[in-house]
Write a protein that holds these residues in place. Sequence first.
Motif, short mmCIF file in Angstrom:
data_model
loop_
_atom_site.label_atom_id
_atom_site.label_comp_id
_atom_site.label_asym_id
_atom_site.label_seq_id
_atom_site.Cartn_x
_atom_site.Cartn_y
_atom_site.Cartn_z
N THR A 179 -10.32 14.25 -9.18
CA THR A 179 -10.05 15.67 -9.38
C THR A 179 -9.52 15.96 -10.79
O THR A 179 -9.72 17.06 -11.31
CB THR A 179 -9.04 16.20 -8.35
OG1 THR A 179 -7.80 15.49 -8.49
CG2 THR A 179 -9.57 16.01 -6.93
N LEU A 180 -8.87 15.01 -11.41
CA LEU A 180 -8.32 15.26 -12.75
C LEU A 180 -9.37 15.03 -13.83
O LEU A 180 -9.19 15.47 -14.97
CB LEU A 180 -7.10 14.37 -13.01
CG LEU A 180 -5.90 14.61 -12.07
CD1 LEU A 180 -4.86 13.52 -12.23
CD2 LEU A 180 -5.28 15.99 -12.30
N ALA A 181 -10.46 14.34 -13.46
CA ALA A 181 -11.60 14.12 -14.37
C ALA A 181 -11.19 13.44 -15.67
O ALA A 181 -11.71 13.72 -16.75
CB ALA A 181 -12.32 15.45 -14.66
N ARG A 182 -10.23 12.54 -15.58
CA ARG A 182 -9.81 11.76 -16.74
C ARG A 182 -9.94 10.28 -16.38
O ARG A 182 -9.92 9.91 -15.22
CB ARG A 182 -8.33 12.04 -17.07
CG ARG A 182 -8.03 13.47 -17.43
CD ARG A 182 -6.54 13.76 -17.38
NE ARG A 182 -5.78 12.92 -18.31
CZ ARG A 182 -4.72 13.33 -18.98
NH1 ARG A 182 -4.29 14.59 -18.89
NH2 ARG A 182 -4.05 12.51 -19.77
N ALA A 183 -10.05 9.45 -17.40
CA ALA A 183 -10.06 8.00 -17.16
C ALA A 183 -8.73 7.60 -16.50
O ALA A 183 -7.67 8.15 -16.83
CB ALA A 183 -10.25 7.25 -18.46
N TYR A 184 -8.80 6.65 -15.59
CA TYR A 184 -7.59 6.27 -14.84
C TYR A 184 -6.43 5.82 -15.72
O TYR A 184 -5.28 6.17 -15.46
CB TYR A 184 -7.92 5.21 -13.79
CG TYR A 184 -8.52 5.82 -12.54
CD1 TYR A 184 -7.73 6.54 -11.65
CD2 TYR A 184 -9.88 5.69 -12.26
CE1 TYR A 184 -8.26 7.11 -10.50
CE2 TYR A 184 -10.42 6.27 -11.11
CZ TYR A 184 -9.61 6.97 -10.23
OH TYR A 184 -10.14 7.53 -9.11
N THR B 11 0.10 20.80 -9.14
CA THR B 11 -0.70 20.79 -10.37
C THR B 11 -1.92 21.66 -10.25
O THR B 11 -2.56 21.97 -11.25
CB THR B 11 -1.18 19.36 -10.69
OG1 THR B 11 -2.08 18.95 -9.64
CG2 THR B 11 -0.01 18.40 -10.76
N GLY B 12 -2.31 21.99 -9.01
CA GLY B 12 -3.55 22.71 -8.80
C GLY B 12 -4.77 21.86 -9.04
O GLY B 12 -5.90 22.33 -8.99
N PRO C 175 1.11 19.02 -4.56
CA PRO C 175 2.28 18.29 -4.06
C PRO C 175 1.98 17.53 -2.77
O PRO C 175 0.97 17.78 -2.13
CB PRO C 175 3.26 19.43 -3.77
CG PRO C 175 2.39 20.56 -3.33
CD PRO C 175 1.12 20.42 -4.13
N TYR C 176 2.87 16.63 -2.41
CA TYR C 176 2.76 15.96 -1.11
C TYR C 176 4.08 15.25 -0.77
O TYR C 176 4.78 14.79 -1.67
CB TYR C 176 1.62 14.96 -1.08
CG TYR C 176 1.74 13.80 -2.05
CD1 TYR C 176 2.23 12.56 -1.62
CD2 TYR C 176 1.36 13.92 -3.39
CE1 TYR C 176 2.34 11.49 -2.49
CE2 TYR C 176 1.47 12.85 -4.26
CZ TYR C 176 1.96 11.65 -3.82
OH TYR C 176 2.08 10.58 -4.68
#
Lengths: 307, 307
Positions: free
Chosen positions: B139-144, B269-270, B275-276
């Motif tokens: 979902t963040l679409a960034r490299a880990y 963060t949307g 959150p969790y």
Amino acid sequence: MSEHLQSWREGAARTAIVGFVESVTTGHDAVPSEQRIAVFDNDGTLWTEKPMPTQLHYIVEQWAAAARADPALAAQQPYKAAVDRDFAWLGGAIDKHYAGDDSDLHTLIGALVRTTVNLSVDDYQAAVEAFYRDARHLTLARAYPTVVYQPMVELLRYLEANGFTCYIVSGGDRDFMRPMTVDAYGIPPERVIGSAVGLHYDTTTNDVRYGEHFDFFDDGPEKPLRIWTRIGRRPLLAAGNSNGDIPMLRYVQKHPRSLSLVVHHDDDTGRGDAPYDKGAETVLGEAGTSGFTRVSVKDDWASVFAP
Amino acid sequence: MSEHLQSWREGAARTAIVGFVESVTTGHDAVPSEQRIAVFDNDGTLWTEKPMPTQLHYIVEQWAAAARADPALAAQQPYKAAVDRDFAWLGGAIDKHYAGDDSDLHTLIGALVRTTVNLSVDDYQAAVEAFYRDARHLTLARAYPTVVYQPMVELLRYLEANGFTCYIVSGGDRDFMRPMTVDAYGIPPERVIGSAVGLHYDTTTNDVRYGEHFDFFDDGPEKPLRIWTRIGRRPLLAAGNSNGDIPMLRYVQKHPRSLSLVVHHDDDTGRGDAPYDKGAETVLGEAGTSGFTRVSVKDDWASVFAP
């Protein structure tokens, strides 16, 4: 840089060590320092192991005390051998292991595990520290932390001065070694790899305690596994002295720029801890043919122990 | 020294951290630096773990590839979930574990172990490195390696600047973490503690290879055992974020001068990773009553990721 190796005589072993260190630390293809890992067997490689390994001396005292407290135990092995100070039976258990027969070793390990069941790792550490303070080597009559091989301590320092990180990888119990390795070798507890009794976590006292079962014997093919588990890299240098070190020596030797050393106890100290080849017949045979570098205690070391 | 904590807002958490570090590093009763050990959970503590842990993403890709190669597999779990990209089933296996039901986790671990049977540790490392290079967070679409928590990286550096040595102690697979921890956290492979598949030594190729069985899951009461095994000391600082970290947090807390931190994902963060509270209900409940210091992502961190 060879001022570090003052107890080493000029010769093939010293030349191989210095040449190896220079080749991996200098020039455009020097090995990065984080990859300069060296692994050392302990008993017979970093300190004396005859007439019996230090840990066996400790455990014999524990068994003798247990037999005094419970006379029924005194009729069974290994308690009987402990009470009678029958070192031949005890040494025989180790010899039989190297000959492929683990029956007495299992008896011995079972009794070893019973000495620490439910003991916290902290309490065991305190008991072992007291032993190192009070006990004396059976024939050398010195405290155990002083029967370390001075040339090997110099080798540790020489490697460290050249960016190496050194680990102990021993068949001895990890937690029996840890209380002495900082003072004797300058090696901290996180760099001591050894055999292990299973652990459990006590949620009432928030302590780590020993369990009822032996976990693994860090010898032979187990050594490379534990090196990977703990370090996560293939080392550049390995040193051992017995057949149980062969897989570790070969694992390291696969690295194209490595050095694998075999300490050969061919000196006669007259004090009962050398010479011997027993348990090392194969690795010494291989030293001539497999690219392992033999270190002759008689010829390559100017002195064995610090004065 | 607080210039190290630029992404931390003023508040109770930051004050507790700075106060702790000053108390153990200054004055006549400073803790010797070799005893300044800090241990960090990874997933959810040092980097994001939602919508599913990075390792699960990797393993799903392995399973989907296996199912494409062998259609009979595609009818079974967890391969079916992998092919269908049924993350609910996969996430559910983890959730059930935290609820005390390990049935799906065993299915998952069994299939996980099958992906590496007889693979050398070096080949696995190369495969994981390729994943870290190519894969993107769902979902963040960034490299880990870029979805690490910037405030926690700052905390690692702050502790190191004060003589601490930091370790990762994670439920994740040790060898899956090792290829990314140096670049992402500055933590070398020898300081990565995690779950492990059993190993065996291949005497033909002189390589360490994965076996057919899972060795241990480094979570809950296993964490203190692995800390002792690897480090041989009780740490001074622990940080976690889930119920599986409670024994580690308590083990450290028994040290009279310790700090135990719990990261609370109360920010939105949307972007689907917060959150969790799920899996952290107990440890968050305890943060108020057991002396653990709660770190609120929403209130204590000025930013979550590096720009």
